[in-house]
Design an enzyme around this catalytic site. Structure first.
Site, PDB file in Angstrom:
ATOM      1  N   ASP A   1       0.842  -1.206   0.000  1.00 23.57           N
ATOM      2  CA  ASP A   1       0.000   0.000   0.000  1.00 23.57           C
ATOM      3  C   ASP A   1       0.875   1.254   0.000  1.00 23.57           C
ATOM      4  O   ASP A   1       0.363   2.373  -0.105  1.00 23.57           O
ATOM      5  CB  ASP A   1      -1.001  -0.012   1.168  1.00 23.57           C
ATOM      6  CG  ASP A   1      -0.324  -0.040   2.524  1.00 23.57           C
ATOM      7  OD1 ASP A   1       0.917  -0.137   2.573  1.00 23.57           O
ATOM      8  OD2 ASP A   1      -1.040   0.033   3.546  1.00 23.57           O
ATOM      9  N   SER A   2       2.189   1.071   0.040  1.00 26.57           N
ATOM     10  CA  SER A   2       3.107   2.195  -0.148  1.00 26.57           C
ATOM     11  C   SER A   2       2.912   2.794  -1.542  1.00 26.57           C
ATOM     12  O   SER A   2       3.444   3.870  -1.826  1.00 26.57           O
ATOM     13  CB  SER A   2       4.562   1.751   0.042  1.00 26.57           C
ATOM     14  OG  SER A   2       4.841   0.587  -0.714  1.00 26.57           O
TER      15      SER A   2
ATOM     16  N   ASP B   1      -1.135  -6.502  -0.469  1.00 29.43           N
ATOM     17  CA  ASP B   1      -1.164  -5.802   0.821  1.00 29.43           C
ATOM     18  C   ASP B   1      -2.577  -5.289   1.073  1.00 29.43           C
ATOM     19  O   ASP B   1      -3.109  -4.515   0.264  1.00 29.43           O
ATOM     20  CB  ASP B   1      -0.176  -4.619   0.728  1.00 29.43           C
ATOM     21  CG  ASP B   1       0.307  -4.167   2.082  1.00 29.43           C
ATOM     22  OD1 ASP B   1      -0.017  -4.829   3.088  1.00 29.43           O
ATOM     23  OD2 ASP B   1       1.044  -3.154   2.131  1.00 29.43           O
TER      24      ASP B   1
ATOM     25  N   GLU C   1       8.842  -4.253  10.917  1.00 32.86           N
ATOM     26  CA  GLU C   1       9.317  -2.974  10.349  1.00 32.86           C
ATOM     27  C   GLU C   1       9.727  -2.015  11.455  1.00 32.86           C
ATOM     28  O   GLU C   1       9.023  -1.866  12.467  1.00 32.86           O
ATOM     29  CB  GLU C   1       8.189  -2.337   9.511  1.00 32.86           C
ATOM     30  CG  GLU C   1       8.570  -0.944   8.987  1.00 32.86           C
ATOM     31  CD  GLU C   1       7.620  -0.391   7.938  1.00 32.86           C
ATOM     32  OE1 GLU C   1       6.671  -1.097   7.532  1.00 32.86           O
ATOM     33  OE2 GLU C   1       7.852   0.761   7.519  1.00 32.86           O
TER      34      GLU C   1
HETATM   35  O1  KIV Z   1       3.469  -1.211   1.671  1.00 28.59           O
HETATM   36  C1  KIV Z   1       4.662  -1.457   1.824  1.00 28.59           C
HETATM   37  O2  KIV Z   1       5.514  -1.095   1.005  1.00 28.59           O
HETATM   38  C2  KIV Z   1       5.065  -2.188   3.011  1.00 28.59           C
HETATM   39  C3  KIV Z   1       6.536  -2.267   3.243  1.00 28.59           C
HETATM   40  C4  KIV Z   1       6.940  -1.092   4.029  1.00 28.59           C
HETATM   41  C5  KIV Z   1       6.911  -3.520   3.893  1.00 28.59           C
HETATM   42  O3  KIV Z   1       4.258  -2.650   3.746  1.00 28.59           O
END
Ligand code: KIV
Length: 286
Positions: A46-47, A85, A184
């Site tokens: 979700d980044s 995610d 994290e």
């Molecule tokens: O969404 C993402 O990129 C993540 C990473 C920080 C592990 O959850």
């Protein structure tokens, strides 16, 4: 041809001390290149809220956005283990809603696994998703979807008491059925304690030595400019390369240098002459 790894392979790799390489990907081209270089797992994180859409965080990201990007990644990397995610709001309204969204990821995007943030509080959700036959990776420590409540994107578990809470979260997630735990933004001592406490693979970002590492692709490429967390290592400066390419292209167009002869579709000479013979090329009036 590359063989897609499974959760059993990841467990074996842990037991044999072989590190797993994970990276985020949001689009077809990146996924394809990542598969070609032998990446073990791709996370459609979700980044993408920040890396693709320019949001200040991950909270606004929707299920529909995640599905679209996960589909593209799946097409680019058909033989790579892909993780979907679960975005903020997709597993907060109850177990049924969480399972419905998890199933969407599997059916519409063809992911191999899901990831969601949280420890003890998400145990019923993890249990339900796993009971429905899906694979799940937990995510503890710094959980960006709760960055507001955590007081920002801050490292977690820096006191003995806070560290204990992160370890308990990891254990809860494992006991609920997660096949691996992502940790994290915690000190390496906390990660080591988690690795002593759960038998499944522990992957990390900003968490020191683990069974594998994950990085956000736009961070390691040097593309994301808004901020760089302490734990990021940049392996390139693609932002600079992009600027150079965009400037060179603009320059060529403005000078009339592009397109050049080599970029043109030429007509047969005879056809070109016929075209020139007509007074003009407007269609005849009826
Ligand atoms: O969404 C993402 O990129 C993540 C990473 C920080 C592990 O959850």
């Amino acid at each position: 041809m590359k063989k897609k790894l499974t959760c059993f392979d990841f467990q074996t790799m842990k037991e044999e001390g072989r590190k797993v390489v994970l990276m985020t990907a949001y689009d077809y081209i990146t996924a394809k290149l990542a598969e070609e270089t032998g990446m073990d797992m791709l996370l459609v994180g979700d980044s993408l809220g920040m890396a693709v859409y320019g949001y200040p965080g991950t909270v606004p990201v929707t299920m529909d956005q995640c599905i679209v990007h996960a589909e593209a990644v799946r097409r680019g990397a058909p033989e790579t283990f892909v993780i979907g995610d679960m975005p903020f709001g997709s597993y907060h309204a109850g177990v049924e809603d969480a399972c419905r969204n998890a199933i969407r990821f599997y059916k519409e995007a063809g992911v191999d696994c899901l990831k969601l943030e949280g420890g003890k509080r998400v145990v019923p959700i993890i249990k339900a998703i796993v009971d429905d036959g899906m694979l799940l990776m937990g995510h503890v420590g710094l959980t960006p979807q709760s960055s507001g409540a955590l007081g920002g994107f801050r490292a977690q578990g820096r006191t003995a008491e806070a560290a204990k809470a992160v370890v308990e979260d990891a254990v809860a997630v494992y006991e609920a059925g997660a096949f691996s735990v992502l940790v994290e933004g915690v000190p390496p001592e906390v990660t080591a304690a988690i690795r002593r406490s759960v038998p499944v693979p522990v992957y990390g970002i900003g968490a020191g030595d683990c069974d594998g590492q994950i990085m956000v692709c736009s961070d390691i490429l040097g593309l994301f400019q808004a901020f760089t967390p302490k734990f990021v290592k940049r392996y390139g400066n693609l932002a600079e390369e992009y600027r150079k390419v965009f400037a060179a292209y603009s320059d060529d167009v403005r000078k009339g240098v592009f397109p050049g002869e080599e970029h043109l579709y030429r007509m047969d000479e005879g056809e070109a002459k016929k075209l020139l013979k007509g007074k003009n090329n407007r269609p005849a009036k009826k």
